[in-house]
Write a protein that holds these residues in place. Structure first.
Motif, PDB file in Angstrom:
ATOM      1  N   GLY A 109      58.870  36.510   9.497  1.00 29.26           N
ATOM      2  CA  GLY A 109      57.856  37.427   9.001  1.00 29.26           C
ATOM      3  C   GLY A 109      58.418  38.385   7.976  1.00 29.26           C
ATOM      4  O   GLY A 109      57.758  38.715   6.978  1.00 29.26           O
ATOM      5  N   GLN A 110      59.664  38.839   8.195  1.00 26.99           N
ATOM      6  CA  GLN A 110      60.303  39.737   7.218  1.00 26.99           C
ATOM      7  C   GLN A 110      60.478  39.053   5.868  1.00 26.99           C
ATOM      8  O   GLN A 110      60.316  39.670   4.814  1.00 26.99           O
ATOM      9  CB  GLN A 110      61.657  40.226   7.739  1.00 26.99           C
ATOM     10  CG  GLN A 110      61.578  41.107   8.980  1.00 26.99           C
ATOM     11  CD  GLN A 110      61.838  40.319  10.240  1.00 26.99           C
ATOM     12  OE1 GLN A 110      61.357  39.180  10.382  1.00 26.99           O
ATOM     13  NE2 GLN A 110      62.604  40.902  11.159  1.00 26.99           N
ATOM     14  N   ALA A 111      60.818  37.756   5.903  1.00 24.47           N
ATOM     15  CA  ALA A 111      60.988  37.017   4.651  1.00 24.47           C
ATOM     16  C   ALA A 111      59.683  36.941   3.881  1.00 24.47           C
ATOM     17  O   ALA A 111      59.653  37.094   2.651  1.00 24.47           O
ATOM     18  CB  ALA A 111      61.511  35.611   4.942  1.00 24.47           C
ATOM     19  N   ARG A 112      58.584  36.725   4.594  1.00 19.25           N
ATOM     20  CA  ARG A 112      57.290  36.643   3.909  1.00 19.25           C
ATOM     21  C   ARG A 112      56.901  37.988   3.298  1.00 19.25           C
ATOM     22  O   ARG A 112      56.311  38.043   2.217  1.00 19.25           O
ATOM     23  CB  ARG A 112      56.228  36.133   4.881  1.00 19.25           C
ATOM     24  CG  ARG A 112      56.396  34.645   5.242  1.00 19.25           C
ATOM     25  CD  ARG A 112      55.202  34.114   5.993  1.00 19.25           C
ATOM     26  NE  ARG A 112      55.112  34.671   7.344  1.00 19.25           N
ATOM     27  CZ  ARG A 112      55.707  34.155   8.400  1.00 19.25           C
ATOM     28  NH1 ARG A 112      56.451  33.065   8.266  1.00 19.25           N
ATOM     29  NH2 ARG A 112      55.565  34.708   9.590  1.00 19.25           N
ATOM     30  N   VAL A 113      57.209  39.074   4.012  1.00 17.83           N
ATOM     31  CA  VAL A 113      56.960  40.401   3.446  1.00 17.83           C
ATOM     32  C   VAL A 113      57.784  40.594   2.179  1.00 17.83           C
ATOM     33  O   VAL A 113      57.291  41.060   1.141  1.00 17.83           O
ATOM     34  CB  VAL A 113      57.298  41.499   4.475  1.00 17.83           C
ATOM     35  CG1 VAL A 113      57.301  42.882   3.809  1.00 17.83           C
ATOM     36  CG2 VAL A 113      56.306  41.480   5.631  1.00 17.83           C
ATOM     37  N   LEU A 114      59.061  40.216   2.248  1.00 22.65           N
ATOM     38  CA  LEU A 114      59.948  40.359   1.092  1.00 22.65           C
ATOM     39  C   LEU A 114      59.459  39.531  -0.086  1.00 22.65           C
ATOM     40  O   LEU A 114      59.497  39.980  -1.239  1.00 22.65           O
ATOM     41  CB  LEU A 114      61.367  39.949   1.483  1.00 22.65           C
ATOM     42  CG  LEU A 114      62.415  39.964   0.357  1.00 22.65           C
ATOM     43  CD1 LEU A 114      62.584  41.374  -0.199  1.00 22.65           C
ATOM     44  CD2 LEU A 114      63.755  39.423   0.887  1.00 22.65           C
ATOM     45  N   LEU A 115      58.975  38.327   0.190  1.00 23.47           N
ATOM     46  CA  LEU A 115      58.532  37.447  -0.885  1.00 23.47           C
ATOM     47  C   LEU A 115      57.303  37.993  -1.607  1.00 23.47           C
ATOM     48  O   LEU A 115      57.133  37.782  -2.808  1.00 23.47           O
ATOM     49  CB  LEU A 115      58.252  36.045  -0.337  1.00 23.47           C
ATOM     50  CG  LEU A 115      59.512  35.228  -0.046  1.00 23.47           C
ATOM     51  CD1 LEU A 115      59.186  34.024   0.818  1.00 23.47           C
ATOM     52  CD2 LEU A 115      60.188  34.792  -1.339  1.00 23.47           C
TER      53      LEU A 115
END
Length: 320
Positions: A68-74
């Motif tokens: 989920g953190q990766a999707r926020v970052l993206l």
């Protein structure tokens, strides 16, 4: 992991690797697209994760998936990339335009039917600009665009093409390329004013590779007509395809954009009932770079070429 630092920084090259992983879905395909090893991709992602203090991937079977953190970052990564492109465009506009180098990536029939006119006009308009052309199709075309190896991409909409909603790109539709049904001159339907595409469901077909835009579009058109084509010859080259039709080896869908390649052939071109099958041709740049004066000039000349009679019966997209 440690909490996210209030002063953290992001290595944009590592961020690009994460963006490519989202596109490709696996470490192996990401590595292939970026010309790295899977180990190098994993190391880049691990370093980015340590840099930010949050997990970016997690194991899923033998592969990985984004957290989920990766999707926020993206979501932020797309905005960051677009803002950098705007900065590049502003700097280009501040200086003297019309110099430097632009690299265009384009599918093969676009190079034949669209680029010559656009490049000739561009050379008169910006004589000091160097323009290089690379033949490429999605998804590799857009990997190269995102990585900065290309400045503008000319492509056809099909399954491997990024959707209209992709925030990484600014796109403009160029033309609707109509597909004619090509049959041998002695075919039973030759001379008919209009035919149902399904009438050729039992004929042998000549269609390109499923991964190419021409092969993918032809398959989808046949599927929409209610049949799966009997593909006897897998050919991506339009001139070779037309030669096989002329030789009576099968039937095919041929775009009007490449009409010079088959205009002299002894074959029959048929019109299908209803709305003729077609493919949408568009140009895309990295989001934020659309204001670059040189890229704007390239885009304008592409639109002019698409609207010219030399586009061989295609339908230009109305300008807005």
């Amino acid at each position: 992991m440690e909490p996210v630092s209030e002063t953290f920084t992001v290595d944009l090259r590592r961020l690009a690797v994460l963006r490519e992983l989202r596109r490709r879905g696996s470490l192996a395909r990401t590595a292939e697209a970026l010309h790295l090893t899977p180990s190098a991709v994993s190391q880049q992602l691990a370093a980015l994760s340590r840099e930010l203090g949050v997990p970016l991937t997690e194991r899923e079977g033998r592969g990985v998936r984004l957290t989920g953190q990766a999707r926020v970052l993206l979501d932020h990564a797309d905005l960051i990339a677009a803002q950098l492109e705007r900065a590049r465009a502003d700097l280009a506009a501040y200086g003297e335009g019309g110099r430097g180098q632009v690299t265009i990536g384009c599918f093969s029939s676009g190079i034949l039917g669209l680029l010559p006119g656009a490049l000739s006009s561009l050379a008169e308009r910006l004589p000091h600009l160097r323009v290089d052309v690379v033949e490429a199709e999605p998804p590799d075309l857009f990997t190269a665009l995102d990585a900065g190896r290309l400045d503008i991409a000319v492509a056809v909409d099909f399954a491997a093409t990024p959707p209209h909603t992709d925030r990484r790109h600014h796109r403009v539709d160029l033309l609707t390329d109509v597909l004619d049904l090509a049959v041998p001159a002695g075919h039973r339907l030759a001379g008919q004013p209009r035919v149902e595409l399904r009438e050729l469901a039992t004929d042998p077909w000549i269609i390109g590779d499923a991964r190419s835009c021409c092969g993918a579009v032809a398959r989808s058109v046949c599927a929409a007509a209610g049949f799966t084509p009997d593909i006897r010859h897998a050919v991506n080259d339009w001139a070779a395809l037309a030669a096989l039709v002329e030789a009576g080896r099968g039937v095919a869908l041929i775009p009007r954009l490449v009409r010079p390649l088959y205009a002299h052939r002894d074959l029959a071109l048929l019109t299908t009932e209803g709305t003729p099958p077609s493919r949408n041709v568009f140009a895309a740049v990295r989001a934020g770079s659309e204001a670059d004066p040189v890229l704007a000039a390239v885009r304008e000349e592409l639109l002019s070429a698409a609207a010219s009679p030399a586009a061989s019966g295609t339908r230009a997209t109305p300008r807005t």
